[in-house]
Design a protein around this motif. Structure first.
Motif, mmCIF file in Angstrom:
data_model
loop_
_atom_site.group_PDB
_atom_site.id
_atom_site.type_symbol
_atom_site.label_atom_id
_atom_site.label_comp_id
_atom_site.label_asym_id
_atom_site.label_seq_id
_atom_site.Cartn_x
_atom_site.Cartn_y
_atom_site.Cartn_z
ATOM 1 N N LEU A 389 3.432 14.029 2.642
ATOM 2 C CA LEU A 389 4.832 14.037 2.250
ATOM 3 C C LEU A 389 5.335 12.606 2.339
ATOM 4 O O LEU A 389 5.148 11.933 3.363
ATOM 5 C CB LEU A 389 5.653 14.954 3.153
ATOM 6 N N ASP A 390 5.965 12.130 1.273
ATOM 7 C CA ASP A 390 6.411 10.736 1.200
ATOM 8 C C ASP A 390 7.811 10.705 0.589
ATOM 9 O O ASP A 390 8.033 11.239 -0.500
ATOM 10 C CB ASP A 390 5.440 9.915 0.345
ATOM 11 N N GLY A 391 8.747 10.081 1.299
ATOM 12 C CA GLY A 391 10.106 9.975 0.794
ATOM 13 C C GLY A 391 10.615 8.555 0.895
ATOM 14 O O GLY A 391 10.350 7.859 1.880
ATOM 15 N N ILE A 392 11.336 8.105 -0.116
ATOM 16 C CA ILE A 392 11.878 6.749 -0.137
ATOM 17 C C ILE A 392 13.306 6.791 -0.672
ATOM 18 O O ILE A 392 13.609 7.547 -1.599
ATOM 19 C CB ILE A 392 11.001 5.800 -0.976
ATOM 20 N N LEU A 393 14.186 5.988 -0.041
ATOM 21 C CA LEU A 393 15.595 5.924 -0.423
ATOM 22 C C LEU A 393 16.019 4.471 -0.514
ATOM 23 O O LEU A 393 15.730 3.669 0.385
ATOM 24 C CB LEU A 393 16.460 6.651 0.615
ATOM 25 N N GLN A 394 16.678 4.114 -1.600
ATOM 26 C CA GLN A 394 17.275 2.791 -1.772
ATOM 27 C C GLN A 394 18.778 2.970 -1.973
ATOM 28 O O GLN A 394 19.205 3.667 -2.884
ATOM 29 C CB GLN A 394 16.663 2.062 -2.975
ATOM 30 N N ARG A 395 19.556 2.315 -1.099
ATOM 31 C CA ARG A 395 21.016 2.402 -1.183
ATOM 32 C C ARG A 395 21.564 1.018 -1.514
ATOM 33 O O ARG A 395 21.431 0.079 -0.711
ATOM 34 C CB ARG A 395 21.615 2.913 0.121
ATOM 35 N N LEU A 403 22.630 -0.128 -13.273
ATOM 36 C CA LEU A 403 22.044 1.059 -12.654
ATOM 37 C C LEU A 403 22.902 2.283 -12.959
ATOM 38 O O LEU A 403 22.903 3.252 -12.209
ATOM 39 C CB LEU A 403 21.932 0.863 -11.140
ATOM 40 N N VAL A 404 23.649 2.243 -14.060
ATOM 41 C CA VAL A 404 24.513 3.336 -14.505
ATOM 42 C C VAL A 404 25.534 3.683 -13.418
ATOM 43 O O VAL A 404 25.964 4.841 -13.301
ATOM 44 C CB VAL A 404 23.688 4.581 -14.899
ATOM 45 N N GLY A 405 25.910 2.696 -12.607
ATOM 46 C CA GLY A 405 26.947 2.901 -11.619
ATOM 47 C C GLY A 405 26.525 3.641 -10.372
ATOM 48 O O GLY A 405 27.345 3.844 -9.464
ATOM 49 N N ILE A 406 25.281 4.062 -10.242
ATOM 50 C CA ILE A 406 24.865 4.823 -9.065
ATOM 51 C C ILE A 406 24.497 3.870 -7.933
ATOM 52 O O ILE A 406 24.144 2.704 -8.155
ATOM 53 C CB ILE A 406 23.670 5.753 -9.382
ATOM 54 N N ARG A 407 24.573 4.371 -6.695
ATOM 55 C CA ARG A 407 24.256 3.552 -5.530
ATOM 56 C C ARG A 407 22.984 4.007 -4.832
ATOM 57 O O ARG A 407 22.320 3.203 -4.189
ATOM 58 C CB ARG A 407 25.420 3.587 -4.539
ATOM 59 N N ASN A 408 22.661 5.286 -4.918
ATOM 60 C CA ASN A 408 21.503 5.817 -4.211
ATOM 61 C C ASN A 408 20.397 6.201 -5.190
ATOM 62 O O ASN A 408 20.619 6.990 -6.107
ATOM 63 C CB ASN A 408 21.889 7.043 -3.381
ATOM 64 N N ILE A 409 19.227 5.637 -4.978
ATOM 65 C CA ILE A 409 18.033 5.983 -5.740
ATOM 66 C C ILE A 409 17.003 6.515 -4.751
ATOM 67 O O ILE A 409 16.721 5.858 -3.742
ATOM 68 C CB ILE A 409 17.483 4.771 -6.509
ATOM 69 N N TYR A 410 16.437 7.679 -5.024
ATOM 70 C CA TYR A 410 15.510 8.259 -4.051
ATOM 71 C C TYR A 410 14.440 9.076 -4.772
ATOM 72 O O TYR A 410 14.590 9.467 -5.922
ATOM 73 C CB TYR A 410 16.250 9.164 -3.054
ATOM 74 N N GLU A 411 13.366 9.330 -4.050
ATOM 75 C CA GLU A 411 12.291 10.182 -4.553
ATOM 76 C C GLU A 411 11.520 10.749 -3.371
ATOM 77 O O GLU A 411 11.267 10.064 -2.382
ATOM 78 C CB GLU A 411 11.335 9.416 -5.468
ATOM 79 N N VAL A 412 11.149 12.021 -3.484
ATOM 80 C CA VAL A 412 10.338 12.711 -2.488
ATOM 81 C C VAL A 412 9.119 13.287 -3.193
ATOM 82 O O VAL A 412 9.256 13.950 -4.229
ATOM 83 C CB VAL A 412 11.130 13.834 -1.784
ATOM 84 N N LEU A 430 4.039 17.395 -6.312
ATOM 85 C CA LEU A 430 5.348 17.807 -6.791
ATOM 86 C C LEU A 430 6.364 16.785 -6.299
ATOM 87 O O LEU A 430 6.417 16.484 -5.106
ATOM 88 C CB LEU A 430 5.716 19.200 -6.271
ATOM 89 N N SER A 431 7.145 16.231 -7.226
ATOM 90 C CA SER A 431 8.098 15.184 -6.859
ATOM 91 C C SER A 431 9.480 15.513 -7.398
ATOM 92 O O SER A 431 9.631 16.156 -8.443
ATOM 93 C CB SER A 431 7.636 13.829 -7.397
ATOM 94 N N TYR A 432 10.480 15.038 -6.659
ATOM 95 C CA TYR A 432 11.866 15.198 -7.086
ATOM 96 C C TYR A 432 12.613 13.920 -6.721
ATOM 97 O O TYR A 432 12.407 13.351 -5.636
ATOM 98 C CB TYR A 432 12.528 16.394 -6.390
ATOM 99 N N GLY A 433 13.468 13.447 -7.629
ATOM 100 C CA GLY A 433 14.186 12.221 -7.344
ATOM 101 C C GLY A 433 15.330 11.986 -8.289
ATOM 102 O O GLY A 433 15.602 12.775 -9.208
ATOM 103 N N SER A 434 16.035 10.872 -8.039
ATOM 104 C CA SER A 434 17.168 10.470 -8.854
ATOM 105 C C SER A 434 17.086 8.975 -9.062
ATOM 106 O O SER A 434 16.955 8.208 -8.096
ATOM 107 C CB SER A 434 18.485 10.832 -8.161
ATOM 108 N N THR A 435 17.126 8.536 -10.325
ATOM 109 C CA THR A 435 17.044 7.127 -10.670
ATOM 110 C C THR A 435 18.118 6.802 -11.696
ATOM 111 O O THR A 435 18.884 7.666 -12.119
ATOM 112 C CB THR A 435 15.659 6.775 -11.248
ATOM 113 N N ALA A 436 18.131 5.524 -12.112
ATOM 114 C CA ALA A 436 19.084 5.125 -13.144
ATOM 115 C C ALA A 436 18.733 5.718 -14.496
ATOM 116 O O ALA A 436 19.582 5.809 -15.389
ATOM 117 C CB ALA A 436 19.125 3.597 -13.240
ATOM 118 N N VAL A 437 17.496 6.135 -14.681
ATOM 119 C CA VAL A 437 17.057 6.722 -15.950
ATOM 120 C C VAL A 437 17.284 8.228 -15.962
ATOM 121 O O VAL A 437 17.712 8.806 -16.956
ATOM 122 C CB VAL A 437 15.569 6.389 -16.205
#
Length: 460
Positions: A389-395, A403-412, A430-437
């Protein structure tokens, strides 16, 4: 590689099982799936299936002759995922015959291979050879046609193949017992420079580079290795008023010092002139070959290995890019592993200072990309099962329009694997995340890895 060359290698492969004594086949099969929904555009479902396959056939008539091939193929089961709209692709990464001599650690290769001289990492369709000499000396050389890679827009490389008609390189080295090694190398890629064409080209894909590499290891507690590459090509005249180009294509040096059994320190310095360093590179990358930028970076790390299996790491890195500005990255990580290494885990945190990143925007030429980064990971092995299990968060410090105005980018990402037999392993991610794309992105991956061997006299 031209089609007729591939046919010759494949024909040799098919006959290898008949007259070879040992054949090893290994590969990985992957199937992915993800959906894409963009406002104003059609919804897409991507399910590409990719097959990696490698074959090593040894003792082909003689113990010294062997054949090595590796390539991949991919097809889309749903919507096309390639940039050009096609649903299939494939490539032969390498395919060559190799003969190892009984003396002087000598060998010769013929076919498609990778040449790793001090001046670079090249892929060639041709011939290479190397041998040791007396007194600790050694020499190697290669020559042939550079491997060409297709681009999304072929017009960007309209005279690419015309300029780069031939590639050759050589390295002469001297190894000093209980001290290290020093090498001198030369690379020439292409014989028709842009300025020498009947219609001069704005981009010169040819290269002429001279390299010096060292490795100094007088004791087990100290290691220094690196290289300097000089640009010795004759380039087109510069525009009046522009800064003189550096004749240094690259500096890259790393030193490692061990302080006792538990503490290790390392430092690195790198400097690259992109105009010479990436000019004409024939390896697939995202770097533009018409860059005139300069890069400089330095940093280091310190690692403490505790007897209890805990490892503490602290690191710092500074990079300077003329066209984008300066970035500082610092932080640390705590890692832990059981004595049997059946369980590994770690947690880390880093701070990135990129407060004045340059952009091509007359209204706001500078933007902040400073952010904090946190990561947590764990791996476990129980019998035939493995999991991770690997998780990363960039704030980011502030909302950024890039970055389309977002502040938090993460993926698990979660993974589970099963060793079905000694030669076959299946796994899935299996991965889930949120990015500028993609604000909400879910991806799935199935993977099958296998290795089989065949021997003429017994074995498997």
């Amino acid at each position: 590689m031209k089609p007729r060359t591939q046919v010759v290698l494949l024909a040799t492969l098919m006959s290898a099982t008949a007259w070879g004594q040992e054949v090893s086949l290994y590969g990985t099969t992957m199937a992915q799936m993800w959906k894409q929904e963009t406002p104003g555009f059609d919804k897409s479902t991507f399910t590409p299936a990719t097959q990696y396959l490698g074959i090593d056939a040894t003792k082909l008539g003689t113990d010294n002759l062997s054949l090595h091939l590796f390539g991949w193929g991919r097809t889309d089961l749903s919507d096309a995922s390639n940039f050009d709209g096609s649903k299939s692709a494939g490539y032969l990464n390498y395919g060559y015959l190799q003969y190892r001599f009984d003396q002087a650690n000598a060998e010769i290769k013929a076919g498609r291979f990778t040449a790793n001289q001090a001046t670079g990492f090249e892929q060639v369709d041709g011939v290479s050879l190397r041998t040791d000499l007396r007194g600790g000396f050694s020499v190697s050389a290669f020559g042939g046609k550079p491997v060409y890679y297709k681009t999304v827009d072929p017009r960007n490389q309209s005279d690419y193949e015309f300029q780069r008609d031939f590639i050759m390189g050589t390295r002469f080295a001297w190894r000093m017992p209980k001290f290290g090694e020093i090498g001198l190398s030369y690379l020439q890629d292409g014989t028709k420079a842009a300025k020498d064409l009947d219609v001069p080209s704005p981009i010169d894909y040819t290269r002429k580079q001279l390299g010096v590499d060292i490795r100094i290891t007088p004791a087990t507690v100290f290691d220094l290795r690196g290289r300097t590459v000089f640009d010795v090509a004759s380039h087109p005249d510069q525009a009046p008023g522009t800064r003189d180009r550096s004749n240094i294509a690259e500096h890259d040096y790393t030193a490692t010092v061990k302080l006792g059994e538990q503490v290790t320190m390392s430092g690195n310095y790198a400097e690259r002139n992109f105009y010479a360093f990436f000019a004409g590179t024939n390896l697939p990358s995202l770097f533009r070959q018409d860059e005139n930028d300069m890069f400089r970076g330095f940093g280091g790390s310190i690692t403490w290995n505790a007897p209890t299996g805990v490892q503490l790491v602290g690191d710092y890195r500074h990079t300077h890019r003329e066209s984008f500005g300066d970035v500082n990255r610092a932080g640390g990580e705590i890692r832990w592993a059981t004595s049997e290494r059946t369980f590994l885990a770690g947690v880390g945190a880093h701070w990135v200072n990129a407060g004045n990143t340059k952009f091509v925007d007359p209204a706001t030429p500078y933007r902040s990309l400073s952010h904090k980064e946190a990561r947590l990971w764990a791996m476990v092995t129980r019998g035939k099962f493995t999991g991770s299990l690997d998780g990363i968060l960039q704030r980011y410090d502030s909302g950024n329009p890039y970055l389309v105005g977002i502040r938090n980018i993460y993926e698990v990402v979660g993974s589970l694997g099963y060793q079905a037999t000694s030669n076959v392993k299946v796994s899935g991610d299996l991965s889930y995340g949120s990015t500028a794309v993609a604000r909400h992105e879910t991806r799935g991956l199935l993977r099958a890895e296998y290795r089989f061997g065949f021997a003429k006299k017994g074995g498997k």
